[in-house]
Design an enzyme around this catalytic site. Structure first.
Site, mmCIF file in Angstrom:
data_model
loop_
_atom_site.group_PDB
_atom_site.id
_atom_site.type_symbol
_atom_site.label_atom_id
_atom_site.label_comp_id
_atom_site.label_asym_id
_atom_site.label_seq_id
_atom_site.Cartn_x
_atom_site.Cartn_y
_atom_site.Cartn_z
ATOM 1 C CE1 TYR A 108 5.416 1.490 6.582
ATOM 2 C CE2 TYR A 108 5.056 3.823 7.013
ATOM 3 C CZ TYR A 108 5.411 2.807 6.150
ATOM 4 O OH TYR A 108 5.773 3.106 4.863
ATOM 5 C CG HIS A 144 5.351 4.343 -0.007
ATOM 6 N ND1 HIS A 144 4.749 5.388 0.661
ATOM 7 C CD2 HIS A 144 6.254 3.820 0.874
ATOM 8 C CE1 HIS A 144 5.255 5.499 1.878
ATOM 9 N NE2 HIS A 144 6.171 4.555 2.027
ATOM 10 C CG HIS A 188 9.003 0.556 2.396
ATOM 11 N ND1 HIS A 188 9.978 1.531 2.337
ATOM 12 C CD2 HIS A 188 7.921 1.147 2.961
ATOM 13 C CE1 HIS A 188 9.519 2.650 2.845
ATOM 14 N NE2 HIS A 188 8.266 2.445 3.233
ATOM 15 N NE ARG A 236 7.256 9.404 1.006
ATOM 16 C CZ ARG A 236 7.715 8.202 0.651
ATOM 17 N NH1 ARG A 236 8.039 7.315 1.563
ATOM 18 N NH2 ARG A 236 7.872 7.889 -0.608
ATOM 19 C CE1 TYR A 256 4.765 8.103 5.984
ATOM 20 C CE2 TYR A 256 3.579 6.296 4.950
ATOM 21 C CZ TYR A 256 4.768 6.923 5.277
ATOM 22 O OH TYR A 256 5.957 6.367 4.889
#
Length: 241
Positions: free
Chosen positions: A112, A164, A166, A161, A151
């Site tokens: 991110y 995905h 959000h 994770r 990640y």
């Protein structure tokens, strides 16, 4: 700017709480510290919660829904291009028009754009990982983006994770706001991930997008369909209650 519409307050159907993850789910370690340990005290909804948030079309930029273009500096972002689209529905499965859909995600390497994210993976100078759009008259939204990478996240040994995205949405009122995560079909990491396994098994399919060859653009980007129900018996599960 956020304003409220005038008119009668909406009648809200009860949430299907069984479809959502528990406030405290031991497999997801941080919920043990932050989740409420005592029964919640329901409060009557105020007028502000029952009125509709309104977002003007003029506040949405030309490339806000195109994450392959909204942060370009010196070239194209790296990774697999994808189209994410779907229909936003209310508790009676009616389309929700002109509602804001916000999206954020990791880049193709699983990182991110955030100072807290120190994952040893490269940042992409041409990819911000955030976008937004308004649904059309049929409640449909559409994003062009890059498929996010998996990640590590330190929740448990060898924790990763799944890929995905959000999503945050408002419906006809503040009380119908939904924050959720969308997953990809066939991802082998889903079976190890407490964020999705914390959702009762019979409702997990509501969090998984469908691959669609009809949405796919030949030679350019794969297509995924993810419909979102904001409240009621078929509600899309929360990211975390």
């Amino acid at each position: 700017m956020l304003t409220k519409t005038k008119g009668p307050s909406p009648i809200l159907t009860p949430r299907d709480w069984e479809a959502h993850p528990s406030y405290v789910y031991p497999g997801y370690k941080s919920t043990v510290k932050r989740g409420p340990q005592k029964p919640l005290i329901p409060l009557k909804a105020s007028l502000g919660e029952l009125q509709q948030p309104v977002y003007g079309h003029d506040s949405i930029g030309e490339f806000d829904n195109d994450l392959t273009r909204n942060a370009r500096r010196n070239g194209e972002p790296l990774g697999e291009r994808m189209i994410l689209t779907g229909q936003v529905l209310d508790e009676r499965r009616r389309p929700v028009a002109n509602t804001l859909v916000e999206l954020w995600q990791a880049n193709a390497a699983g990182r991110y754009v955030h100072k807290v994210d120190q994952h040893d993976a490269p940042l992409d100078p041409n990819f911000l990982g955030a976008g937004r759009c308004l649904t059309d008259s049929e409640g449909r939204y559409r994003f062009l983006t890059i498929k996010p990478g998996a990640y590590p996240w330190g929740n448990h040994p060898n924790a990763w994770r799944p890929q995905h995205i959000h999503l945050s949405l408002f419906g006809q009122s503040f009380a119908s706001r939904l924050v959720t995560q969308m997953y990809f079909p066939g991802d082998p990491l889903m079976q190890y991930d407490p964020m999705i396994t914390g959702t009762p098994e019979r409702y997990r399919n509501r969090l998984i997008a469908d691959f669609s060859l009809d949405i796919t653009e030949e030679g350019y980007a794969l297509g995924y369909q993810f419909d979102i129900v904001l409240r009621g018996a078929d509600e899309t599960p929360f990211e975390n209650r």
